[in-house]
Motif scaffolding. Structure first.
Motif, PDB file in Angstrom:
ATOM      1  N   LEU A 163       0.857  -1.182   0.000  1.00 28.33           N
ATOM      2  CA  LEU A 163       0.000   0.000   0.000  1.00 28.33           C
ATOM      3  C   LEU A 163       0.895   1.235   0.000  1.00 28.33           C
ATOM      4  O   LEU A 163       1.804   1.347   0.836  1.00 28.33           O
ATOM      5  N   PHE A 184       0.697   5.554  -0.205  1.00 23.60           N
ATOM      6  CA  PHE A 184      -0.130   6.752  -0.175  1.00 23.60           C
ATOM      7  C   PHE A 184       0.751   7.975  -0.427  1.00 23.60           C
ATOM      8  O   PHE A 184       1.782   8.145   0.215  1.00 23.60           O
ATOM      9  N   ALA A 225      -3.433   6.813  -4.058  1.00 21.21           N
ATOM     10  CA  ALA A 225      -3.180   5.551  -3.373  1.00 21.21           C
ATOM     11  C   ALA A 225      -2.914   4.472  -4.418  1.00 21.21           C
ATOM     12  O   ALA A 225      -3.627   4.377  -5.416  1.00 21.21           O
TER      13      ALA A 225
END
Length: 199
Positions: A31, A33, A186
């Motif tokens: 992930l 961001f 994202a």
């Protein structure tokens, strides 16, 4: 360009069946961001598991479903992401298919002092290519658009299936979703591999 090249490479291949059950391990999940360039954070050592299926409802229409869960470690927190998808697709006589699906993401973040959770849902539309390149090899490539919660963007999938016999096989794929909203971007990347049961 990539999708066009895959389409040209599979022009002599046959359309693969949309009737299977996949049980898989997510060997690497990331992930990332990016808050409009002001700050960026990326997870480390993420993994998980999942299951997905497709079943024909007639000659051309098929039902699809997916559930997966990943744990992603950040420097000061752990994020658990559960994704559920239910879709309806159309398979053409060629190695091409279309898919529209409902998408739901459940996020739980655990930190030392506090934890939080949230849910967002939306939809996705995809154009895919699924072809038997040889007796034992199946190519699956897909490009799509996701609109989930306040975020939207593109998603790409590319993978190979290895058919050990008529009913059982193995597969591996790579999926990346690149979503944007007013706060930033994202990126979700998953490397998945597992068993495939064909029916």
């Amino acid at each position: 360009m990539l999708f066009g090249g895959l389409l040209a490479a599979s022009s002599a291949a046959t359309a693969a069946d949309m009737a299977y059950l996949d049980i898989y391990y997510i060997a690497d999940s990331t992930l990332e961001f990016d808050f409009d360039g002001a700050a960026a954070v990326e997870s480390d050592d993420g993994d998980g598991f999942g299951v997905k299926l497709a079943a024909m409802l007639g000659e051309s229409v098929f039902l699809s479903g997916e559930y997966q869960s990943t744990d992603n470690d950040f420097p000061t927190a752990t994020a658990t992401v559960e994704t559920t998808r239910i879709g309806l697709g159309y398979k053409t006589p060629w190695p091409l298919y279309g898919l529209v699906e409902y998408v739901r993401n459940d996020l739980e973040v655990a930190q030392t002092l506090f934890s939080g959770e949230g849910e967002e849902s939306g939809w996705g539309g995809h154009l895919g290519l699924k072809a038997d390149l040889a007796r034992f090899v199946t190519l699956d490539a897909r490009v799509g658009y996701l609109d989930v919660g306040d975020s939207d963007g593109l998603e790409y999938v590319v993978g190979l299936g290895f058919n050990l016999d008529r009913s059982f096989g193995l597969f591996a794929d790579y999926r990346v979703s690149q979503l944007e909203n007013d706060d930033g971007e994202a990126t979700v990347e998953d490397v998945r591999a597992g068993m495939r049961f064909r029916f």
